[in-house]
Design a protein around this motif. Structure first.
Motif, PDB file in Angstrom:
ATOM      1  N   MET A 135     -69.377  85.086  97.174  1.00 36.18           N
ATOM      2  CA  MET A 135     -70.026  84.599  95.956  1.00 36.18           C
ATOM      3  C   MET A 135     -70.770  83.306  96.275  1.00 36.18           C
ATOM      4  SD  MET A 135     -68.193  83.851  92.362  1.00 36.18           S
ATOM      5  CE  MET A 135     -69.062  83.101  91.054  1.00 36.18           C
ATOM      6  N   LYS A 136     -71.947  83.185  95.745  1.00 37.83           N
ATOM      7  CA  LYS A 136     -72.779  82.036  96.022  1.00 37.83           C
ATOM      8  C   LYS A 136     -72.460  80.905  95.036  1.00 37.83           C
ATOM      9  CE  LYS A 136     -77.348  81.597  97.799  1.00 37.83           C
ATOM     10  NZ  LYS A 136     -78.663  82.137  97.886  1.00 37.83           N
ATOM     11  N   LEU A 137     -72.033  79.760  95.573  1.00 34.26           N
ATOM     12  CA  LEU A 137     -71.670  78.628  94.726  1.00 34.26           C
ATOM     13  C   LEU A 137     -72.654  77.473  94.844  1.00 34.26           C
ATOM     14  CD1 LEU A 137     -67.819  78.551  95.289  1.00 34.26           C
ATOM     15  CD2 LEU A 137     -69.041  79.343  93.288  1.00 34.26           C
ATOM     16  N   ARG A 138     -73.835  77.740  95.364  1.00 34.37           N
ATOM     17  CA  ARG A 138     -74.802  76.663  95.540  1.00 34.37           C
ATOM     18  C   ARG A 138     -75.326  76.152  94.197  1.00 34.37           C
ATOM     19  NH1 ARG A 138     -79.690  76.071  99.764  1.00 34.37           N
ATOM     20  NH2 ARG A 138     -80.529  74.189  98.841  1.00 34.37           N
ATOM     21  N   THR A 139     -75.645  77.054  93.279  1.00 34.53           N
ATOM     22  CA  THR A 139     -76.204  76.646  91.981  1.00 34.53           C
ATOM     23  C   THR A 139     -75.217  75.821  91.162  1.00 34.53           C
ATOM     24  OG1 THR A 139     -77.617  78.603  91.989  1.00 34.53           O
ATOM     25  CG2 THR A 139     -77.345  77.460  89.893  1.00 34.53           C
ATOM     26  N   PRO A 140     -73.949  76.248  90.996  1.00 33.08           N
ATOM     27  CA  PRO A 140     -73.013  75.391  90.257  1.00 33.08           C
ATOM     28  C   PRO A 140     -72.796  74.042  90.938  1.00 33.08           C
ATOM     29  CG  PRO A 140     -72.120  77.600  90.460  1.00 33.08           C
ATOM     30  CD  PRO A 140     -73.343  77.545  91.308  1.00 33.08           C
ATOM     31  N   GLY A 141     -72.794  74.030  92.264  1.00 28.22           N
ATOM     32  CA  GLY A 141     -72.650  72.772  92.994  1.00 28.22           C
ATOM     33  C   GLY A 141     -73.804  71.830  92.722  1.00 28.22           C
ATOM     34  N   LEU A 142     -75.016  72.368  92.705  1.00 27.20           N
ATOM     35  CA  LEU A 142     -76.191  71.541  92.409  1.00 27.20           C
ATOM     36  C   LEU A 142     -76.163  71.013  90.977  1.00 27.20           C
ATOM     37  CD1 LEU A 142     -79.048  73.502  94.207  1.00 27.20           C
ATOM     38  CD2 LEU A 142     -78.097  71.284  94.828  1.00 27.20           C
ATOM     39  N   ILE A 143     -75.681  71.817  90.050  1.00 22.58           N
ATOM     40  CA  ILE A 143     -75.595  71.383  88.648  1.00 22.58           C
ATOM     41  C   ILE A 143     -74.604  70.228  88.522  1.00 22.58           C
ATOM     42  CG2 ILE A 143     -74.836  72.084  86.338  1.00 22.58           C
ATOM     43  CD1 ILE A 143     -76.039  74.863  86.991  1.00 22.58           C
ATOM     44  N   VAL A 144     -73.452  70.345  89.188  1.00 23.59           N
ATOM     45  CA  VAL A 144     -72.444  69.278  89.134  1.00 23.59           C
ATOM     46  C   VAL A 144     -72.984  68.013  89.782  1.00 23.59           C
ATOM     47  CG1 VAL A 144     -70.154  68.604  89.944  1.00 23.59           C
ATOM     48  CG2 VAL A 144     -70.507  70.877  89.004  1.00 23.59           C
ATOM     49  N   ILE A 145     -73.716  68.144  90.875  1.00 19.74           N
ATOM     50  CA  ILE A 145     -74.318  66.974  91.527  1.00 19.74           C
ATOM     51  C   ILE A 145     -75.350  66.323  90.613  1.00 19.74           C
ATOM     52  CG2 ILE A 145     -75.862  66.282  93.408  1.00 19.74           C
ATOM     53  CD1 ILE A 145     -74.317  68.242  95.199  1.00 19.74           C
ATOM     54  N   ALA A 146     -76.171  67.118  89.932  1.00 18.80           N
ATOM     55  CA  ALA A 146     -77.183  66.567  89.014  1.00 18.80           C
ATOM     56  C   ALA A 146     -76.514  65.815  87.863  1.00 18.80           C
ATOM     57  CB  ALA A 146     -78.070  67.681  88.477  1.00 18.80           C
ATOM     58  N   ILE A 147     -75.429  66.356  87.337  1.00 15.97           N
ATOM     59  CA  ILE A 147     -74.705  65.669  86.258  1.00 15.97           C
ATOM     60  C   ILE A 147     -74.122  64.358  86.777  1.00 15.97           C
ATOM     61  CG2 ILE A 147     -72.689  65.809  84.735  1.00 15.97           C
ATOM     62  CD1 ILE A 147     -73.271  68.826  84.497  1.00 15.97           C
ATOM     63  N   GLY A 148     -73.601  64.364  88.005  1.00 14.26           N
ATOM     64  CA  GLY A 148     -73.074  63.141  88.604  1.00 14.26           C
ATOM     65  C   GLY A 148     -74.143  62.072  88.760  1.00 14.26           C
ATOM     66  N   ILE A 166     -69.156  64.009  94.635  1.00 16.88           N
ATOM     67  CA  ILE A 166     -68.296  64.499  95.715  1.00 16.88           C
ATOM     68  C   ILE A 166     -67.827  65.921  95.415  1.00 16.88           C
ATOM     69  CG2 ILE A 166     -66.076  64.136  96.874  1.00 16.88           C
ATOM     70  CD1 ILE A 166     -66.583  61.097  96.460  1.00 16.88           C
ATOM     71  N   GLY A 167     -67.417  66.167  94.161  1.00 12.40           N
ATOM     72  CA  GLY A 167     -66.962  67.503  93.779  1.00 12.40           C
ATOM     73  C   GLY A 167     -68.057  68.542  93.921  1.00 12.40           C
ATOM     74  N   GLY A 168     -69.284  68.196  93.544  1.00 10.80           N
ATOM     75  CA  GLY A 168     -70.404  69.125  93.688  1.00 10.80           C
ATOM     76  C   GLY A 168     -70.693  69.433  95.149  1.00 10.80           C
ATOM     77  N   PRO A 205     -68.669  54.513  86.185  1.00  9.57           N
ATOM     78  CA  PRO A 205     -69.484  55.112  87.241  1.00  9.57           C
ATOM     79  C   PRO A 205     -68.644  55.898  88.258  1.00  9.57           C
ATOM     80  CG  PRO A 205     -70.001  52.783  87.001  1.00  9.57           C
ATOM     81  CD  PRO A 205     -68.853  53.072  86.111  1.00  9.57           C
ATOM     82  N   VAL A 206     -67.340  55.644  88.282  1.00  4.82           N
ATOM     83  CA  VAL A 206     -66.455  56.370  89.194  1.00  4.82           C
ATOM     84  C   VAL A 206     -66.477  57.864  88.865  1.00  4.82           C
ATOM     85  CG1 VAL A 206     -64.051  56.604  89.931  1.00  4.82           C
ATOM     86  CG2 VAL A 206     -65.015  54.344  89.539  1.00  4.82           C
ATOM     87  N   ILE A 207     -66.639  58.206  87.596  1.00  5.10           N
ATOM     88  CA  ILE A 207     -66.709  59.615  87.203  1.00  5.10           C
ATOM     89  C   ILE A 207     -67.950  60.266  87.812  1.00  5.10           C
ATOM     90  CG2 ILE A 207     -66.938  61.184  85.233  1.00  5.10           C
ATOM     91  CD1 ILE A 207     -65.403  59.090  83.592  1.00  5.10           C
ATOM     92  N   GLY A 208     -69.074  59.561  87.814  1.00  9.72           N
ATOM     93  CA  GLY A 208     -70.295  60.085  88.434  1.00  9.72           C
ATOM     94  C   GLY A 208     -70.128  60.288  89.925  1.00  9.72           C
ATOM     95  N   ILE A 209     -69.453  59.343  90.599  1.00  5.21           N
ATOM     96  CA  ILE A 209     -69.207  59.472  92.031  1.00  5.21           C
ATOM     97  C   ILE A 209     -68.298  60.673  92.297  1.00  5.21           C
ATOM     98  CG2 ILE A 209     -68.114  58.357  94.028  1.00  5.21           C
ATOM     99  CD1 ILE A 209     -69.091  55.671  92.799  1.00  5.21           C
ATOM    100  N   ALA A 210     -67.262  60.838  91.469  1.00  4.83           N
ATOM    101  CA  ALA A 210     -66.349  61.971  91.629  1.00  4.83           C
ATOM    102  C   ALA A 210     -67.091  63.302  91.444  1.00  4.83           C
ATOM    103  CB  ALA A 210     -65.199  61.861  90.637  1.00  4.83           C
ATOM    104  N   LEU A 211     -68.021  63.356  90.496  1.00  6.83           N
ATOM    105  CA  LEU A 211     -68.802  64.576  90.298  1.00  6.83           C
ATOM    106  C   LEU A 211     -69.725  64.855  91.477  1.00  6.83           C
ATOM    107  CD1 LEU A 211     -69.678  64.386  86.506  1.00  6.83           C
ATOM    108  CD2 LEU A 211     -68.196  66.034  87.632  1.00  6.83           C
TER     109      LEU A 211
END
Length: 73
Positions: free
Chosen positions: A1-14, A59-61, A51-57
């Motif tokens: 399964m391709k997880l690139r798109t959800p990862g990019l979305i989480v990074i953009a939100i971060g 890294i998570g993305g 801002p720690v929440i943005g950094i965590a997002l």
């Protein structure tokens, strides 16, 4: 399964959460209501986050994107 798109979305939100650490919304509240006299007051409600929440997002993305590549190989 391709997880690139959800990862990019989480990074953009971060990134957005790092750029904008909060926002305000305004509500109107009736202070006085005596017959024909009505006085309203606008109240400002700030919503702030760390801002720690943005950094965590961010890294998570990144982890989501890299785990998707390892699983598909």
């Amino acid at each position: 399964m391709k997880l690139r798109t959800p990862g990019l979305i989480v990074i953009a939100i971060g990134i957005l959460m790092l750029a904008y650490t909060g926002f305000n919304y305004v509500t109107t509240e009736r202070v006085v209501d005596i017959g024909p006299i009505k006085i309203d007051q606008e109240k400002n409600h700030p919503v702030q986050w760390s801002p720690v929440i943005g950094i965590a997002l961010l890294i998570g993305g990144g982890l989501i994107m890299f785990s998707g590549k390892k699983a598909s190989s």
